[in-house]
Design a protein around this motif. Sequence first.
Motif, PDB file in Angstrom:
ATOM      1  N   UNK A   1     -10.727  -2.521  15.614  1.00 33.97           N
ATOM      2  CA  UNK A   1      -9.751  -2.704  14.536  1.00 33.97           C
ATOM      3  C   UNK A   1      -8.754  -3.806  14.876  1.00 33.97           C
TER       4      UNK A   1
ATOM      5  N   UNK B   1     -10.187   7.408  11.652  1.00 29.16           N
ATOM      6  CA  UNK B   1     -10.320   7.504  10.199  1.00 29.16           C
ATOM      7  C   UNK B   1     -10.243   6.143   9.512  1.00 29.16           C
ATOM      8  N   UNK B   2     -10.061   5.083  10.300  1.00 31.67           N
ATOM      9  CA  UNK B   2      -9.817   3.771   9.691  1.00 31.67           C
ATOM     10  C   UNK B   2     -11.080   2.928   9.540  1.00 31.67           C
ATOM     11  N   UNK B   3     -12.209   3.472   9.990  1.00 34.11           N
ATOM     12  CA  UNK B   3     -13.469   2.764   9.779  1.00 34.11           C
ATOM     13  C   UNK B   3     -14.335   3.613   8.846  1.00 34.11           C
ATOM     14  N   UNK B   4     -15.017   2.930   7.922  1.00 33.71           N
ATOM     15  CA  UNK B   4     -15.848   3.640   6.959  1.00 33.71           C
ATOM     16  C   UNK B   4     -17.047   4.267   7.672  1.00 33.71           C
ATOM     17  N   UNK B   5     -17.179   5.615   7.608  1.00 29.49           N
ATOM     18  CA  UNK B   5     -18.219   6.290   8.403  1.00 29.49           C
ATOM     19  C   UNK B   5     -19.648   5.940   8.003  1.00 29.49           C
TER      20      UNK B   5
ATOM     21  N   UNK C   1     -18.187  -4.428   8.212  1.00 29.39           N
ATOM     22  CA  UNK C   1     -16.799  -3.993   7.978  1.00 29.39           C
ATOM     23  C   UNK C   1     -15.813  -5.049   8.478  1.00 29.39           C
TER      24      UNK C   1
ATOM     25  N   UNK D   1     -19.273   6.462  14.200  1.00 28.42           N
ATOM     26  CA  UNK D   1     -19.350   7.708  14.972  1.00 28.42           C
ATOM     27  C   UNK D   1     -20.066   7.516  16.303  1.00 28.42           C
ATOM     28  N   UNK D   2     -20.704   6.361  16.481  1.00 32.84           N
ATOM     29  CA  UNK D   2     -21.405   6.118  17.743  1.00 32.84           C
ATOM     30  C   UNK D   2     -20.483   5.527  18.813  1.00 32.84           C
TER      31      UNK D   2
ATOM     32  N   UNK E   1     -10.616  -6.971  14.262  1.00 32.41           N
ATOM     33  CA  UNK E   1     -10.712  -7.201  12.814  1.00 32.41           C
ATOM     34  C   UNK E   1      -9.392  -7.720  12.254  1.00 32.41           C
TER      35      UNK E   1
ATOM     36  N   UNK F   1      -4.703   5.589  13.192  1.00 32.32           N
ATOM     37  CA  UNK F   1      -5.772   6.448  13.704  1.00 32.32           C
ATOM     38  C   UNK F   1      -7.127   5.741  13.606  1.00 32.32           C
TER      39      UNK F   1
ATOM     40  N   UNK G   1      -3.412  -5.332   9.042  1.00 33.83           N
ATOM     41  CA  UNK G   1      -2.888  -4.039   9.470  1.00 33.83           C
ATOM     42  C   UNK G   1      -3.711  -3.516  10.641  1.00 33.83           C
TER      43      UNK G   1
ATOM     44  N   UNK H   1       0.832  -1.210   0.000  1.00 36.06           N
ATOM     45  CA  UNK H   1       0.000   0.000   0.000  1.00 36.06           C
ATOM     46  C   UNK H   1       0.862   1.254   0.000  1.00 36.06           C
TER      47      UNK H   1
ATOM     48  N   UNK I   1      -4.186   0.001  12.065  1.00 34.60           N
ATOM     49  CA  UNK I   1      -3.799   1.344  11.622  1.00 34.60           C
ATOM     50  C   UNK I   1      -3.536   2.289  12.783  1.00 34.60           C
TER      51      UNK I   1
END
Lengths: 297, 335
Positions: free
Chosen positions: A165, A102-106, A113, A154-155, A168, A99, A95, A58, A97
Amino acid sequence: MNNLHAKTLDIINLNVTLPNGHRLLRDVSLSLDPGEVRALVGESGAGKSMIGKAVLGILPTGISISQGEILLEGTHLNALTPATRRKTIAQTSALIPQDPLTALNPVRKIGPQITDPLTRIHGWTKARALARTRELLDRVHIRNPDRVLNSYPHELSGGMRQRILIAAAFAPSPRLIVADEPTTALDVTVQKEILRLIRELQRETGTGVLFVTHDMGVVAKISQKVTVLFGGRVVEDAPTHRIFENPEHAYTRALIAATPTPNASTEPFRPVPPALIAELHREIQADDDRFSKRAHR
Amino acid sequence: MLLKTVFVRLLTTAITLFGVAVVVFTLVRVAPGNPISMMLPPGATEEDIAALTALYGFDKSLPHQFMIWIGGVIQGDFGTSITLRQPVDELVLGRLPATLELSLMALLIALALGGLVAVIGARKRSTGTEVGLDLTSGAVLSIPDFLWGLIFVLLFGVLWPVLSISGRVDPRLDIDFTTNFYFFEGLLRGRWDVVSSTFSHMLMPAMSLALPLAAMIAQLLKQNLKEVLNQDYTTLARVRGFSETSVILREALQNAALPTLALVGVQFTFLIGGTVIVERLFAYEGLGNMAIDAVINRDLPLIQGIVLLFAALFTVINLLVDLSYTFLNPRLRNG
């Protein structure tokens, strides 16, 4: 090619280059045995994250591997087609990550996910993926997994998201995990907990971990081996106890000395001496000159 | 909370529509041109003129006229068309389905085409393909809708005459539908002859309206996609083994669609404005075409009715855009 006794990861003389020829990694070699944790330390721009990105395929657009080999479980990644390489990496590596915010799709729920890669890439059944996900969420101390699986990112709090993460990453039982400063974005109270979780899960599963960090305190807690980097070059590579008891290189000693201690009020902060940094830059310059001669021959 | 939002929304809509009513009512009367002189033959006497003026109420003061008209509007009476001598609401609502079908078709084409080009452009980013697509959409964008109409007439009406260039539907067809939504009702009733005829008439004007919007969507959506594709969660998806195409479609598209949507809402109202000229060009029997006739004939009540309907349409579209925003963005859902 693929043998049972292969190292989890073997990097040989890796050079990673910008389009203008500037090298971000300079002849980096390191290896990782199964179940081993290796810390990659250095200041910002030392190239420690870049190693992880090169391994996982990546690298940012424009940055490429110009020389060297990466062997993942004995497989030469360079020899593979992009599609096969992507699959090989996904089957063996994961991986964590930097942060978690920002690493989860909002716009997607947590559940899919985590389970999507398991069903769509690893070919598991939905039930198996869900069971494994629940098991790992429980393992990272998430109390009500069903509510979390149905939540949007966001919750949830930052620490919660980082635990998700981690779950995952471990879910498909990878052989290698690249943890890219996984505690840097979290506040100090959460950091310890996250670090402990990664170490526990790593021991239970026997996964090899490349742990990218700039925190020598973290290094002492988690790793068996350390690679110290400066300017994209390996400065020192040694078992963790030796790095702390008997560091060979002046830069390693300076890094350890620069680590803030709990009694910072009594002990003065000792930054890495500028003269040492200048010396390291001179070495890199000489290195680059040799490299360009080699390339032009 | 939701109730309050709905109430505020309805109130602002009412105020907006009232404002539009005042402006259009005043403008059509202040602007030069007299509806009475359009109705009478040359050589009419002063008495004839005075009688007709009194009949339509044009002898009263402007505020007085306005009160009469707005009082009727509130009760659902939009007046009578001067030239067509039919109730304005009947005329306008009879034409609305034609314009709605045309605009929706244009919007669908624009979304499909623009979306496809944006996804391909993002997939092939930093390559010659992306540059080529950028140049093409830039060129498409710089040609206005009515010029596209002329180009299409030349291509598919004259050089290779496969599409109908005039009207809304083949007049020989026997259409006994309950609504004037010929295309949609044809679909529901399975009247494929009506569907194919309206489609053949609609395609060129719809394409003319759609192309500039499609180019705009392509450029903006591609830019948003490229930004989202640098986000950590898309990188993580790549590590997990998803191909670039599936990263774009599954992880990036919905996130990139959010900022694009705001523009699509605004541009869609411009598109409906564009129907006025394009419908005229293709003699398509919609609201826009009727609006031009109404202006030429100084048919004041009809102009007022059409403008009010357009204004109502715009507020409804804005509302729909806001709703779809909430639907696409979970962060806005419970608030």
